[in-house]
Design a protein around this motif. Structure first.
Motif, PDB file in Angstrom:
ATOM      1  N   ILE A  51       0.759  -1.263  -0.026  1.00 45.33           N
ATOM      2  CA  ILE A  51      -0.005  -0.077  -0.097  1.00 45.33           C
ATOM      3  C   ILE A  51       0.927   1.381   0.145  1.00 45.33           C
ATOM      4  O   ILE A  51       0.691   2.174  -0.864  1.00 45.33           O
ATOM      5  CB  ILE A  51      -1.010   0.029   1.086  1.00 45.33           C
ATOM      6  N   GLY A  52       1.952   1.207   0.894  1.00 52.06           N
ATOM      7  CA  GLY A  52       2.952   2.538   0.992  1.00 52.06           C
ATOM      8  C   GLY A  52       3.574   2.700  -0.401  1.00 52.06           C
ATOM      9  O   GLY A  52       3.729   3.678  -1.128  1.00 52.06           O
ATOM     10  N   TYR A  53       3.979   1.560  -1.088  1.00 53.46           N
ATOM     11  CA  TYR A  53       4.679   1.712  -2.463  1.00 53.46           C
ATOM     12  C   TYR A  53       3.538   2.111  -3.538  1.00 53.46           C
ATOM     13  O   TYR A  53       3.876   2.839  -4.338  1.00 53.46           O
ATOM     14  CB  TYR A  53       5.123   0.245  -2.742  1.00 53.46           C
ATOM     15  N   ILE A  54       2.422   1.652  -3.584  1.00 51.18           N
ATOM     16  CA  ILE A  54       1.255   2.143  -4.514  1.00 51.18           C
ATOM     17  C   ILE A  54       1.086   3.652  -4.427  1.00 51.18           C
ATOM     18  O   ILE A  54       1.158   4.555  -5.258  1.00 51.18           O
ATOM     19  CB  ILE A  54       0.298   1.423  -4.383  1.00 51.18           C
ATOM     20  N   VAL A  55       0.846   4.106  -3.078  1.00 50.27           N
ATOM     21  CA  VAL A  55       0.778   5.570  -2.747  1.00 50.27           C
ATOM     22  C   VAL A  55       1.934   6.305  -3.235  1.00 50.27           C
ATOM     23  O   VAL A  55       1.833   7.455  -3.763  1.00 50.27           O
ATOM     24  CB  VAL A  55       0.399   5.685  -1.195  1.00 50.27           C
ATOM     25  N   LYS A  56       3.139   5.891  -2.886  1.00 51.93           N
ATOM     26  CA  LYS A  56       4.343   6.651  -3.530  1.00 51.93           C
ATOM     27  C   LYS A  56       4.403   6.806  -4.897  1.00 51.93           C
ATOM     28  O   LYS A  56       4.705   7.719  -5.474  1.00 51.93           O
ATOM     29  CB  LYS A  56       5.594   5.990  -2.857  1.00 51.93           C
ATOM     30  N   ILE A  57       4.032   5.757  -5.618  1.00 50.51           N
ATOM     31  CA  ILE A  57       4.094   5.499  -7.002  1.00 50.51           C
ATOM     32  C   ILE A  57       2.950   6.594  -7.802  1.00 50.51           C
ATOM     33  O   ILE A  57       3.371   7.335  -8.485  1.00 50.51           O
ATOM     34  CB  ILE A  57       3.835   4.286  -7.652  1.00 50.51           C
ATOM     35  N   ILE A  58       1.928   6.719  -6.727  1.00 54.51           N
ATOM     36  CA  ILE A  58       0.885   7.456  -7.463  1.00 54.51           C
ATOM     37  C   ILE A  58       1.320   9.187  -7.057  1.00 54.51           C
ATOM     38  O   ILE A  58       1.121  10.124  -7.836  1.00 54.51           O
ATOM     39  CB  ILE A  58      -0.470   7.389  -6.739  1.00 54.51           C
ATOM     40  N   HIS A  59       1.749   9.264  -5.856  1.00 56.90           N
ATOM     41  CA  HIS A  59       2.217  10.456  -5.321  1.00 56.90           C
ATOM     42  C   HIS A  59       3.180  11.283  -6.197  1.00 56.90           C
ATOM     43  O   HIS A  59       3.141  12.490  -6.335  1.00 56.90           O
ATOM     44  CB  HIS A  59       2.656  10.507  -3.984  1.00 56.90           C
ATOM     45  N   ILE A  60       4.291  10.679  -6.591  1.00 59.10           N
ATOM     46  CA  ILE A  60       5.300  11.050  -7.060  1.00 59.10           C
ATOM     47  C   ILE A  60       4.713  11.925  -8.651  1.00 59.10           C
ATOM     48  O   ILE A  60       5.231  13.186  -8.805  1.00 59.10           O
ATOM     49  CB  ILE A  60       6.494  10.136  -7.721  1.00 59.10           C
ATOM     50  N   PRO A  61       4.163  11.365  -9.476  1.00 61.69           N
ATOM     51  CA  PRO A  61       3.500  11.924 -10.620  1.00 61.69           C
ATOM     52  C   PRO A  61       2.777  12.919 -10.539  1.00 61.69           C
ATOM     53  O   PRO A  61       2.639  14.408 -10.952  1.00 61.69           O
ATOM     54  CB  PRO A  61       3.065  10.868 -11.601  1.00 61.69           C
TER      55      PRO A  61
END
Length: 70
Positions: A51-61
């Motif tokens: 979940i943290g990885y997915i949130v980070k992947i979405i947050h960066i762009p």
């Protein structure tokens, strides 16, 4: 006055009695139960990591779009 002192003195005794009863009820988990608990905790770590990885992947762009590549 003596009744108040008796009530105050009863609090630690009750706490110790409740604590002793709790410790006496507690048992060590057997091997099967320990493995089940360990698996549940491991799955929880993996799920939270994903979940943290997915949130980070979405947050960066999104952050780059909002702030802009300065």
């Amino acid at each position: 006055m003596a009744d108040q002192f008796a009530q105050i003195a009863e609090i630690p005794k009750e706490f110790l009695r409740d604590g002793t009863l709790f410790i006496n009820r507690c048992t060590k988990p057997d091997k099967r139960e320990f493995i089940k608990i360990s698996q549940a905790v491991g799955i929880g770590f993996v799920v939270m990591g994903v979940i943290g990885y997915i949130v980070k992947i979405i947050h960066i762009p999104i952050n780059n779009i909002l702030v802009g590549a300065a």
